[in-house]
Design a protein around this motif. Structure first.
Motif, PDB file in Angstrom:
ATOM      1  N   MET A  10       0.726  -0.893   0.071  1.00  0.00           N
ATOM      2  CA  MET A  10       0.022   0.024   0.017  1.00  0.00           C
ATOM      3  C   MET A  10       0.782   1.318  -0.083  1.00  0.00           C
ATOM      4  N   PRO A  11       0.506   2.005  -0.784  1.00  0.00           N
ATOM      5  CA  PRO A  11       1.207   3.514  -0.942  1.00  0.00           C
ATOM      6  C   PRO A  11       1.163   4.259   0.763  1.00  0.00           C
ATOM      7  N   ARG A  12       2.519   5.022   0.909  1.00  0.00           N
ATOM      8  CA  ARG A  12       2.560   5.347   2.352  1.00  0.00           C
ATOM      9  C   ARG A  12       1.171   6.325   2.398  1.00  0.00           C
ATOM     10  N   GLU A  13       0.692   7.060   1.482  1.00  0.00           N
ATOM     11  CA  GLU A  13      -0.391   7.988   1.523  1.00  0.00           C
ATOM     12  C   GLU A  13      -1.709   7.007   1.585  1.00  0.00           C
ATOM     13  N   GLY A  14      -1.756   5.893   1.308  1.00  0.00           N
ATOM     14  CA  GLY A  14      -2.937   5.078   1.183  1.00  0.00           C
ATOM     15  C   GLY A  14      -3.435   5.134  -0.286  1.00  0.00           C
ATOM     16  N   MET A  15      -4.631   5.073  -0.556  1.00  0.00           N
ATOM     17  CA  MET A  15      -5.315   5.085  -1.928  1.00  0.00           C
ATOM     18  C   MET A  15      -6.651   5.139  -1.580  1.00  0.00           C
ATOM     19  N   ALA A  16      -7.568   5.637  -2.912  1.00  0.00           N
ATOM     20  CA  ALA A  16      -8.930   5.856  -2.596  1.00  0.00           C
ATOM     21  C   ALA A  16      -9.343   4.316  -2.209  1.00  0.00           C
ATOM     22  N   ARG A  17     -10.311   4.309  -1.657  1.00  0.00           N
ATOM     23  CA  ARG A  17     -11.105   3.264  -1.022  1.00  0.00           C
ATOM     24  C   ARG A  17     -11.666   2.238  -2.133  1.00  0.00           C
ATOM     25  N   MET A  18     -12.422   2.994  -2.965  1.00  0.00           N
ATOM     26  CA  MET A  18     -13.143   2.280  -3.907  1.00  0.00           C
ATOM     27  C   MET A  18     -12.127   1.750  -4.964  1.00  0.00           C
ATOM     28  N   ASP A  19     -11.018   2.424  -5.172  1.00  0.00           N
ATOM     29  CA  ASP A  19     -10.095   2.079  -5.963  1.00  0.00           C
ATOM     30  C   ASP A  19      -9.671   0.848  -5.729  1.00  0.00           C
ATOM     31  N   TYR A  20      -8.964   0.783  -4.418  1.00  0.00           N
ATOM     32  CA  TYR A  20      -8.304  -0.397  -3.794  1.00  0.00           C
ATOM     33  C   TYR A  20      -9.287  -1.578  -3.765  1.00  0.00           C
ATOM     34  N   ARG A  21     -10.694  -1.330  -3.162  1.00  0.00           N
ATOM     35  CA  ARG A  21     -11.562  -2.479  -3.102  1.00  0.00           C
ATOM     36  C   ARG A  21     -11.795  -3.225  -4.693  1.00  0.00           C
ATOM     37  N   GLU A  22     -12.103  -2.201  -5.490  1.00  0.00           N
ATOM     38  CA  GLU A  22     -12.204  -2.702  -6.812  1.00  0.00           C
ATOM     39  C   GLU A  22     -11.121  -3.625  -7.329  1.00  0.00           C
ATOM     40  N   ARG A  23      -9.920  -3.205  -7.170  1.00  0.00           N
ATOM     41  CA  ARG A  23      -8.792  -3.949  -7.677  1.00  0.00           C
ATOM     42  C   ARG A  23      -8.711  -5.326  -6.738  1.00  0.00           C
TER      43      ARG A  23
END
Length: 70
Positions: A10-23
Motif C-alpha cells: 500500500m502506498p504510504r499515503e494510502g489510496m482511494a477506498r473504492m479503487d483499492y476495493r475494486e482492484r
C-alpha cells in the motif's frame, strides 16, 4: 498475537477506498461485501458507514509505532 501488514505494498499515503476495493475484490463483490457487513452490523446494533471512508490507509507507520512502544 503477531502483527503483520495485510497490504505491505500500500502506498504510504494510502489510496482511494473504492479503487483499492475494486482492484482487490471487483466492484460488484466490494458492494456486496459492504452490504453484508452493514446488515450484520445492524443486527448487532452497529451502524457501519462505509460510504464515509474515502481512503484505505497504509498501516505501516502504526506498526512502527507499536514496535517502538514495546
Amino acid at each position: 498475537w503477531l502483527p503483520y501488514e495485510l497490504n505491505p505494498t500500500m502506498p504510504r499515503e494510502g489510496m482511494a477506498r473504492m479503487d483499492y476495493r475494486e482492484r482487490k475484490f471487483g466492484l460488484a463483490k466490494s458492494i456486496q461485501l459492504d452490504a453484508q457487513m452493514t446488515a450484520l452490523g445492524e443486527a448487532e446494533g452497529i451502524a457501519f458507514a462505509f460510504g464515509r471512508q474515502t481512503r484505505t490507509p497504509s498501516t505501516r507507520r502504526a506498526h512502527k509505532l507499536i514496535a517502538h512502544a514495546t
